[in-house]
Design a protein around this motif. Structure first.
Motif, PDB file in Angstrom:
ATOM      1  N   TRP A   1     -85.310  26.921 -36.938  1.00  0.00           N
ATOM      2  CA  TRP A   1     -83.939  26.519 -37.269  1.00  0.00           C
ATOM      3  C   TRP A   1     -83.679  26.547 -38.773  1.00  0.00           C
ATOM      4  O   TRP A   1     -82.593  26.183 -39.220  1.00  0.00           O
ATOM      5  CB  TRP A   1     -83.658  25.133 -36.694  1.00  0.00           C
ATOM      6  CG  TRP A   1     -83.542  25.146 -35.202  1.00  0.00           C
ATOM      7  CD1 TRP A   1     -84.564  25.105 -34.298  1.00  0.00           C
ATOM      8  CD2 TRP A   1     -82.357  25.214 -34.430  1.00  0.00           C
ATOM      9  NE1 TRP A   1     -84.077  25.137 -33.020  1.00  0.00           N
ATOM     10  CE2 TRP A   1     -82.719  25.204 -33.071  1.00  0.00           C
ATOM     11  CE3 TRP A   1     -81.002  25.272 -34.754  1.00  0.00           C
ATOM     12  CZ2 TRP A   1     -81.786  25.248 -32.043  1.00  0.00           C
ATOM     13  CZ3 TRP A   1     -80.072  25.315 -33.730  1.00  0.00           C
ATOM     14  CH2 TRP A   1     -80.472  25.311 -32.396  1.00  0.00           C
ATOM     15  N   ASP A   2     -84.664  26.974 -39.565  1.00  0.00           N
ATOM     16  CA  ASP A   2     -84.535  27.126 -41.011  1.00  0.00           C
ATOM     17  C   ASP A   2     -84.155  25.822 -41.713  1.00  0.00           C
ATOM     18  O   ASP A   2     -83.303  25.802 -42.602  1.00  0.00           O
ATOM     19  CB  ASP A   2     -83.533  28.233 -41.348  1.00  0.00           C
ATOM     20  CG  ASP A   2     -83.700  28.735 -42.766  1.00  0.00           C
ATOM     21  OD1 ASP A   2     -84.822  28.652 -43.301  1.00  0.00           O
ATOM     22  OD2 ASP A   2     -82.699  29.197 -43.357  1.00  0.00           O
TER      23      ASP A   2
ATOM     24  N   THR B   1     -84.869  22.737 -44.280  1.00  0.00           N
ATOM     25  CA  THR B   1     -85.554  22.575 -45.555  1.00  0.00           C
ATOM     26  C   THR B   1     -86.693  21.581 -45.424  1.00  0.00           C
ATOM     27  O   THR B   1     -87.706  21.683 -46.107  1.00  0.00           O
ATOM     28  CB  THR B   1     -84.559  22.083 -46.629  1.00  0.00           C
ATOM     29  OG1 THR B   1     -83.465  22.989 -46.675  1.00  0.00           O
ATOM     30  CG2 THR B   1     -85.196  21.981 -47.992  1.00  0.00           C
TER      31      THR B   1
ATOM     32  N   GLN C   1     -90.320  22.779 -47.497  1.00  0.00           N
ATOM     33  CA  GLN C   1     -90.348  24.125 -48.074  1.00  0.00           C
ATOM     34  C   GLN C   1     -90.816  24.114 -49.514  1.00  0.00           C
ATOM     35  O   GLN C   1     -91.369  25.065 -49.999  1.00  0.00           O
ATOM     36  CB  GLN C   1     -88.963  24.774 -47.983  1.00  0.00           C
ATOM     37  CG  GLN C   1     -88.551  25.120 -46.587  1.00  0.00           C
ATOM     38  CD  GLN C   1     -87.206  25.796 -46.528  1.00  0.00           C
ATOM     39  OE1 GLN C   1     -86.524  25.969 -47.534  1.00  0.00           O
ATOM     40  NE2 GLN C   1     -86.803  26.188 -45.333  1.00  0.00           N
TER      41      GLN C   1
ATOM     42  N   GLN D   1     -89.175  25.916 -38.840  1.00  0.00           N
ATOM     43  CA  GLN D   1     -89.117  27.336 -39.170  1.00  0.00           C
ATOM     44  C   GLN D   1     -88.039  28.055 -38.355  1.00  0.00           C
ATOM     45  O   GLN D   1     -87.252  28.825 -38.899  1.00  0.00           O
ATOM     46  CB  GLN D   1     -90.482  27.981 -38.918  1.00  0.00           C
ATOM     47  CG  GLN D   1     -90.552  29.418 -39.337  1.00  0.00           C
ATOM     48  CD  GLN D   1     -91.945  29.983 -39.137  1.00  0.00           C
ATOM     49  OE1 GLN D   1     -92.795  29.417 -38.457  1.00  0.00           O
ATOM     50  NE2 GLN D   1     -92.189  31.133 -39.734  1.00  0.00           N
TER      51      GLN D   1
END
Length: 106
Positions: A80-81, A83, A102, A78
């Motif tokens: 570091w975003d 996938t 995701q 979350q």
């Protein structure tokens, strides 16, 4: 409860994790689609070192291998975003099992 331990490779320079990025696709309008990123995880410390020394020996000293408990993965993904994750099964080839966190169905 016990957590599984994974190993990640992190840059000593900027703290970023090593990730997998599939080739960029285009959307229905022909525009570049966002590139998904997957955090690379290794089951053993020596697998991470093998990956580094096999695929970029000249840069290996710029990275460090860190342990990460499975219960830490969610917050790292979350923050570091990412996938999803890519679990490296064979660091020499490399053979990587990609899991999209995701969108688990897609």
């Amino acid at each position: 409860m016990f957590s599984e331990i994974f190993y990640v490779i992190r840059s000593r320079r900027d703290g970023q994790y090593i990730m997998a990025r599939p080739m960029q696709a285009t959307d229905s309008d022909g525009q570049p689609a966002p590139i998904p990123t997957y955090l690379l995880l290794f089951k053993e410390h020596f697998d991470a070192l093998t990956y580094l020394n096999t695929h970029s020996p000249e840069l290996a000293d710029q990275f460090t291998v860190e342990s990460m408990a499975s219960n830490q993965l969610g917050s790292v993904l979350q923050r570091w975003d990412f996938t999803g994750i890519g679990v490296v099964q064979d660091p020499l080839l490399p053979q990587i099992d990609i899991m999209d966190t995701q969108n688990p169905n897609g």
